[in-house]
Design a protein around this motif. Structure first.
Motif, PDB file in Angstrom:
ATOM      1  N   MET A   1       0.828  -1.204   0.000  1.00 38.35           N
ATOM      2  CA  MET A   1       0.000   0.000   0.000  1.00 38.35           C
ATOM      3  C   MET A   1       0.871   1.267   0.000  1.00 38.35           C
ATOM      4  O   MET A   1       0.472   2.272  -0.562  1.00 38.35           O
ATOM      5  N   ASP A   2       2.070   1.188   0.597  1.00 34.89           N
ATOM      6  CA  ASP A   2       2.917   2.381   0.660  1.00 34.89           C
ATOM      7  C   ASP A   2       3.225   2.940  -0.732  1.00 34.89           C
ATOM      8  O   ASP A   2       3.127   4.147  -0.955  1.00 34.89           O
ATOM      9  N   LEU A   3       3.587   2.063  -1.672  1.00 33.22           N
ATOM     10  CA  LEU A   3       3.870   2.536  -3.033  1.00 33.22           C
ATOM     11  C   LEU A   3       2.604   3.070  -3.698  1.00 33.22           C
ATOM     12  O   LEU A   3       2.640   4.093  -4.384  1.00 33.22           O
ATOM     13  N   LEU A   4       1.481   2.397  -3.499  1.00 35.74           N
ATOM     14  CA  LEU A   4       0.227   2.865  -4.094  1.00 35.74           C
ATOM     15  C   LEU A   4      -0.137   4.262  -3.596  1.00 35.74           C
ATOM     16  O   LEU A   4      -0.645   5.086  -4.362  1.00 35.74           O
ATOM     17  N   LEU A   5       0.141   4.525  -2.334  1.00 34.46           N
ATOM     18  CA  LEU A   5      -0.189   5.838  -1.774  1.00 34.46           C
ATOM     19  C   LEU A   5       0.728   6.941  -2.288  1.00 34.46           C
ATOM     20  O   LEU A   5       0.409   8.119  -2.152  1.00 34.46           O
ATOM     21  N   LEU A   6       1.834   6.587  -2.922  1.00 30.64           N
ATOM     22  CA  LEU A   6       2.652   7.594  -3.599  1.00 30.64           C
ATOM     23  C   LEU A   6       1.959   8.070  -4.872  1.00 30.64           C
ATOM     24  O   LEU A   6       2.068   9.231  -5.254  1.00 30.64           O
ATOM     25  N   GLY A   7       1.262   7.154  -5.541  1.00 38.01           N
ATOM     26  CA  GLY A   7       0.577   7.489  -6.787  1.00 38.01           C
ATOM     27  C   GLY A   7      -0.811   8.065  -6.570  1.00 38.01           C
ATOM     28  O   GLY A   7      -1.358   8.743  -7.433  1.00 38.01           O
ATOM     29  N   ASP A   8      -1.407   7.766  -5.435  1.00 31.88           N
ATOM     30  CA  ASP A   8      -2.753   8.231  -5.112  1.00 31.88           C
ATOM     31  C   ASP A   8      -2.814   8.323  -3.599  1.00 31.88           C
ATOM     32  O   ASP A   8      -2.989   7.323  -2.912  1.00 31.88           O
ATOM     33  N   GLU A   9      -2.658   9.522  -3.064  1.00 30.73           N
ATOM     34  CA  GLU A   9      -2.336   9.662  -1.646  1.00 30.73           C
ATOM     35  C   GLU A   9      -3.471   9.460  -0.660  1.00 30.73           C
ATOM     36  O   GLU A   9      -3.275   9.596   0.540  1.00 30.73           O
ATOM     37  N   GLN A  10      -4.660   9.112  -1.134  1.00 31.79           N
ATOM     38  CA  GLN A  10      -5.771   8.867  -0.210  1.00 31.79           C
ATOM     39  C   GLN A  10      -6.223   7.418  -0.337  1.00 31.79           C
ATOM     40  O   GLN A  10      -6.672   6.990  -1.394  1.00 31.79           O
ATOM     41  N   GLU A  11      -6.099   6.665   0.755  1.00 31.71           N
ATOM     42  CA  GLU A  11      -6.404   5.234   0.742  1.00 31.71           C
ATOM     43  C   GLU A  11      -7.835   4.947   0.276  1.00 31.71           C
ATOM     44  O   GLU A  11      -8.076   3.978  -0.434  1.00 31.71           O
ATOM     45  N   GLU A  12      -8.756   5.796   0.624  1.00 33.73           N
ATOM     46  CA  GLU A  12     -10.138   5.624   0.184  1.00 33.73           C
ATOM     47  C   GLU A  12     -10.246   5.616  -1.345  1.00 33.73           C
ATOM     48  O   GLU A  12     -11.015   4.861  -1.925  1.00 33.73           O
ATOM     49  N   MET A  13      -9.458   6.454  -1.997  1.00 32.60           N
ATOM     50  CA  MET A  13      -9.465   6.501  -3.464  1.00 32.60           C
ATOM     51  C   MET A  13      -8.846   5.226  -4.036  1.00 32.60           C
ATOM     52  O   MET A  13      -9.357   4.659  -5.008  1.00 32.60           O
ATOM     53  N   VAL A  14      -7.753   4.739  -3.460  1.00 32.74           N
ATOM     54  CA  VAL A  14      -7.124   3.493  -3.911  1.00 32.74           C
ATOM     55  C   VAL A  14      -8.115   2.346  -3.785  1.00 32.74           C
ATOM     56  O   VAL A  14      -8.232   1.501  -4.687  1.00 32.74           O
ATOM     57  N   ASN A  15      -8.863   2.330  -2.707  1.00 34.09           N
ATOM     58  CA  ASN A  15      -9.835   1.250  -2.484  1.00 34.09           C
ATOM     59  C   ASN A  15     -10.945   1.225  -3.524  1.00 34.09           C
ATOM     60  O   ASN A  15     -11.585   0.187  -3.718  1.00 34.09           O
ATOM     61  N   ARG A  16     -11.167   2.315  -4.230  1.00 31.95           N
ATOM     62  CA  ARG A  16     -12.205   2.365  -5.270  1.00 31.95           C
ATOM     63  C   ARG A  16     -11.856   1.496  -6.484  1.00 31.95           C
ATOM     64  O   ARG A  16     -12.740   1.066  -7.205  1.00 31.95           O
ATOM     65  N   TYR A  17     -10.576   1.267  -6.721  1.00 35.46           N
ATOM     66  CA  TYR A  17     -10.188   0.521  -7.921  1.00 35.46           C
ATOM     67  C   TYR A  17      -9.300  -0.688  -7.660  1.00 35.46           C
ATOM     68  O   TYR A  17      -9.089  -1.497  -8.553  1.00 35.46           O
ATOM     69  N   ILE A  18      -8.801  -0.856  -6.468  1.00 36.17           N
ATOM     70  CA  ILE A  18      -7.825  -1.914  -6.216  1.00 36.17           C
ATOM     71  C   ILE A  18      -8.411  -3.310  -6.462  1.00 36.17           C
ATOM     72  O   ILE A  18      -7.722  -4.194  -6.976  1.00 36.17           O
ATOM     73  N   ASP A  19      -9.674  -3.525  -6.127  1.00 29.97           N
ATOM     74  CA  ASP A  19     -10.272  -4.852  -6.289  1.00 29.97           C
ATOM     75  C   ASP A  19     -10.688  -5.158  -7.730  1.00 29.97           C
ATOM     76  O   ASP A  19     -10.831  -6.314  -8.096  1.00 29.97           O
ATOM     77  N   THR A  20     -10.885  -4.127  -8.541  1.00 26.60           N
ATOM     78  CA  THR A  20     -11.301  -4.354  -9.930  1.00 26.60           C
ATOM     79  C   THR A  20     -10.141  -4.246 -10.909  1.00 26.60           C
ATOM     80  O   THR A  20     -10.303  -4.533 -12.089  1.00 26.60           O
ATOM     81  N   GLY A  21      -8.986  -3.830 -10.411  1.00 26.97           N
ATOM     82  CA  GLY A  21      -7.831  -3.661 -11.284  1.00 26.97           C
ATOM     83  C   GLY A  21      -6.861  -4.817 -11.197  1.00 26.97           C
ATOM     84  O   GLY A  21      -6.972  -5.694 -10.343  1.00 26.97           O
ATOM     85  N   GLU A  22      -5.931  -4.801 -12.124  1.00 30.55           N
ATOM     86  CA  GLU A  22      -4.832  -5.762 -12.130  1.00 30.55           C
ATOM     87  C   GLU A  22      -3.593  -4.994 -11.671  1.00 30.55           C
ATOM     88  O   GLU A  22      -3.287  -3.931 -12.208  1.00 30.55           O
ATOM     89  N   MET A  23      -2.901  -5.534 -10.657  1.00 29.89           N
ATOM     90  CA  MET A  23      -1.750  -4.836 -10.106  1.00 29.89           C
ATOM     91  C   MET A  23      -0.456  -5.478 -10.594  1.00 29.89           C
ATOM     92  O   MET A  23      -0.334  -6.702 -10.631  1.00 29.89           O
ATOM     93  N   PHE A  24       0.495  -4.624 -10.955  1.00 32.43           N
ATOM     94  CA  PHE A  24       1.811  -5.052 -11.415  1.00 32.43           C
ATOM     95  C   PHE A  24       2.855  -4.420 -10.504  1.00 32.43           C
ATOM     96  O   PHE A  24       2.745  -3.245 -10.156  1.00 32.43           O
ATOM     97  N   ILE A  25       3.863  -5.204 -10.145  1.00 34.13           N
ATOM     98  CA  ILE A  25       4.913  -4.718  -9.268  1.00 34.13           C
ATOM     99  C   ILE A  25       6.256  -4.904  -9.960  1.00 34.13           C
ATOM    100  O   ILE A  25       6.575  -6.007 -10.409  1.00 34.13           O
TER     101      ILE A  25
END
Length: 139
Positions: A1-25
């Motif tokens: 989550m730390d890296l994701l919050l660099l790209g989108d600094e509000q966890e609530e906003m990340v939660n809007r798409y994290i379950d429907t998206g495909e994540m790459f690291i």
């Protein structure tokens, strides 16, 4: 989550798409240095909802490599992404072949519970950039 919050600094906003998206690291050895979340938007379009590089690893090509990987993985699709209107960020995406698509006025002020500042710029509108798929016809 730390890296994701660099790209989108509000966890609530990340939660809007994290379950429907495909994540790459992106990793260097065992260390995660970059992250990207992509959603399929239909009609041959994918959207990069979040892309971030660890600050200690920036300016080494990891962001560009992540974009290249996403473009190759979804080579049949146009790729769009939304970003704040900061010169460094817009210039980076332009250098990677993205062009202006559209904007959503007031996106940051309407959707975040605090002022969002990037590179010293107070963000208000979401600016969308887009890259069309490479036409492989005849290749």
């Amino acid at each position: 989550m730390d890296l994701l919050l660099l790209g989108d600094e509000q966890e609530e906003m990340v939660n809007r798409y994290i379950d429907t998206g495909e994540m790459f690291i992106g990793r260097v050895g065992c260390k995660a240095v970059a992250v990207c979340v992509v959603t399929r938007e239909g009609s041959g379009l994918v959207e990069i909802k979040n892309i971030a590089v660890d600050p200690a690893c920036r300016r080494r090509g990891y962001g560009r490599a992540m974009l290249s990987y996403i473009e190759a993985r979804y080579r049949e699709c146009a790729v769009q992404l939304g970003t704040g209107e900061t010169p460094v960020t817009i210039d980076f995406y332009r250098a990677c072949g993205y062009t202006y698509s559209h904007r959503i006025p007031g996106f940051f002020t309407d959707n975040y519970d605090h002022p969002v500042v990037d590179g010293g710029v107070l963000l208000t509108d979401m600016v969308y950039m887009r890259k069309e798929p490479v036409n492989n016809a005849g290749a």
